[in-house]
Scaffold this motif. Structure first.
Motif, PDB file in Angstrom:
ATOM      1  N   ASP A 116       0.834  -1.206   0.000  1.00 36.81           N
ATOM      2  CA  ASP A 116       0.000   0.000   0.000  1.00 36.81           C
ATOM      3  C   ASP A 116       0.870   1.258   0.000  1.00 36.81           C
ATOM      4  O   ASP A 116       1.890   1.334   0.690  1.00 36.81           O
ATOM      5  CB  ASP A 116      -0.903   0.024   1.238  1.00 36.81           C
ATOM      6  CG  ASP A 116      -1.979  -1.053   1.168  1.00 36.81           C
ATOM      7  OD1 ASP A 116      -1.882  -1.897   0.281  1.00 36.81           O
ATOM      8  OD2 ASP A 116      -2.889  -1.028   2.021  1.00 36.81           O
ATOM      9  N   VAL A 117       0.437   2.255  -0.749  1.00 39.88           N
ATOM     10  CA  VAL A 117       1.166   3.514  -0.854  1.00 39.88           C
ATOM     11  C   VAL A 117       0.543   4.530   0.096  1.00 39.88           C
ATOM     12  O   VAL A 117      -0.663   4.737   0.108  1.00 39.88           O
ATOM     13  CB  VAL A 117       1.116   4.037  -2.308  1.00 39.88           C
ATOM     14  CG1 VAL A 117       1.763   5.400  -2.395  1.00 39.88           C
ATOM     15  CG2 VAL A 117       1.811   3.047  -3.239  1.00 39.88           C
ATOM     16  N   ARG A 118       1.358   5.159   0.921  1.00 41.19           N
ATOM     17  CA  ARG A 118       0.833   6.102   1.911  1.00 41.19           C
ATOM     18  C   ARG A 118       0.479   7.454   1.300  1.00 41.19           C
ATOM     19  O   ARG A 118      -0.569   8.006   1.583  1.00 41.19           O
ATOM     20  CB  ARG A 118       1.851   6.288   3.040  1.00 41.19           C
ATOM     21  CG  ARG A 118       2.008   5.036   3.911  1.00 41.19           C
ATOM     22  CD  ARG A 118       2.978   5.289   5.057  1.00 41.19           C
ATOM     23  NE  ARG A 118       3.099   4.113   5.914  1.00 41.19           N
ATOM     24  CZ  ARG A 118       2.274   3.809   6.893  1.00 41.19           C
ATOM     25  NH1 ARG A 118       1.262   4.614   7.159  1.00 41.19           N
ATOM     26  NH2 ARG A 118       2.434   2.717   7.620  1.00 41.19           N
ATOM     27  N   ALA A 119       1.350   8.008   0.459  1.00 37.03           N
ATOM     28  CA  ALA A 119       1.116   9.344  -0.089  1.00 37.03           C
ATOM     29  C   ALA A 119       0.491   9.252  -1.467  1.00 37.03           C
ATOM     30  O   ALA A 119       1.014   9.771  -2.449  1.00 37.03           O
ATOM     31  CB  ALA A 119       2.425  10.116  -0.149  1.00 37.03           C
ATOM     32  N   ALA A 120      -0.640   8.589  -1.559  1.00 35.71           N
ATOM     33  CA  ALA A 120      -1.298   8.382  -2.849  1.00 35.71           C
ATOM     34  C   ALA A 120      -2.315   9.482  -3.126  1.00 35.71           C
ATOM     35  O   ALA A 120      -2.748  10.202  -2.226  1.00 35.71           O
ATOM     36  CB  ALA A 120      -1.978   7.018  -2.868  1.00 35.71           C
TER      37      ALA A 120
END
Length: 366
Positions: A273-277
């Motif tokens: 999962d990407v945090r700063a999406a």
């Protein structure tokens, strides 16, 4: 884009100790909007204030299947909508419906949606349902038998006891009206009967042995499975084991309680999962581009900026928040609403989707 409209309650009919049938009047000007196919559902909304008068107001949404055993003629717009509601322990909306709703009240309702449907056509069809899973199948079976004289329908239903069985009289009426084309088999899990199946749950092992004794499994043109997760998964497993093609199996889950299971739309791991999406969403012809907060689903991000984004259960069950994934990849916590062909076509559930790429684009209109 579908929006909620207030509909007046005209009747609240007690079905069992813990279930009611709710009838809603559709104003003339809204009838075309509420045209439906047998098997579809509607989402209902109510506002609830917890605690004192100064507490924050929260919104509760739930979906319920349309269950009128005599739906309007093909293409006609309905004057009323009828749904079945079974009480769920701690259920915000079901408790409200069973204890407080009365004729004359108003409820906010979305137009019908859902793909658990059967277009009337000649052939042999069957359903395995549990509890309130009878609600969409009642409408499906009654419409099929009324409109297609060359169709046959076998219903295998499972309930705890006779007293807890929803729409008992309506199903019995189908049996009387179509004695040569409607076959009913009842299984009770907590009550001994003089006729019918032995007491006990319908699990995969039992269904694998039972179904071929009831009907010619290869000759069934469509199977409709509806009810609790365990029953539906058991029935689907039994049918696959009996060689039924996946395309002939249609299912709808009611009330999932266990922990989510991750499914990834794309090739990455659920741990990626990407945090700063960021998410770009098209809704009702307008597009927006917004940063996502940590841990948010795609739906949660969109709702912070577009309160009109469609959703109901937020549990991966109803499919109201289905979107087309235009670009990027997402991980879904759970999916009990989308068919494999929908996933292949690029659809995901916004309420369950978390980004695994820096940018994600979805289309609610697609």
């Amino acid at each position: 884009m579908s929006t909620f409209h207030p509909l007046r309650v005209t009747a609240v009919d007690r079905l069992t100790d813990d279930a009611v049938a709710l009838t809603l009047a559709v104003p003339d000007e809204l009838r075309p909007l509420y045209r439906y196919e047998p098997g579809q559902h509607i989402a209902l909304r109510r506002s609830r204030t917890a605690g004192d008068a100064h507490a924050a107001t929260t919104e509760v949404r739930r979906t319920y299947s349309l269950c009128d055993p005599a739906p309007p003629a093909d293409g006609d717009a309905p004057a009323t909508l009828r749904i079945g509601i079974r009480g769920v322990e701690g259920g915000d909306f079901s408790g409200y419906a069973l204890k407080e709703l009365a004729a004359g009240d108003s409820v906010d309702v979305l137009p019908p949606a859902g793909r658990f449907v059967l277009q009337p056509r000649p052939g042999r069809f069957a359903a395995v349902v549990g509890g309130s899973g009878i609600t969409p199948v009642l409408s499906i079976a009654s419409t099929l038998l009324a409109r297609e004289p060359e169709a046959r329908f076998c219903l295998l239903r499972s309930d705890r006891s006779t007293a807890s069985t929803m729409f008992l009289e309506e199903v019995a009426d189908l049996k009387d009206r179509y004695p040569g084309r409607f076959h009913l088999v009842t299984a009770l899990s907590r009550e001994e009967t003089q006729s019918g199946l032995p007491t006990g749950r319908l699990d995969e092992k039992r269904l694998t042995g039972l179904l071929p004794s009831l009907l010619s499994v290869p000759d069934i043109d469509g199977w409709y499975l509806c009810g609790p997760l365990g029953l539906v998964e058991g029935a689907a497993g039994a049918l696959r084991g009996l060689g039924v093609p996946r395309a002939r199996i249609h299912q709808e889950i009611f009330h999932v309680t266990e922990a989510p299971r991750a499914e990834t739309a794309g090739s990455r791991s659920p741990d990626a999962d990407v945090r700063a999406a960021t998410v770009t969403a098209t809704l009702d012809g307008r597009s927006g581009h917004w940063p996502m907060d940590d841990g948010e689903s795609v739906l949660e991000t969109v709702l912070r900026h577009r309160s009109d984004a469609p959703f109901a259960c937020k549990g991966g069950v109803c499919g109201t928040c289905r979107v087309r994934l235009v670009s990027g990849e997402v991980r879904m916590d759970r999916n009990y609403a989308l068919e494999p062909e929908e996933l292949t076509a690029g659809y995901v559930l916004a309420c369950q989707s978390h980004p695994v790429t820096p940018a994600v684009e979805v289309d609610f209109d697609g």
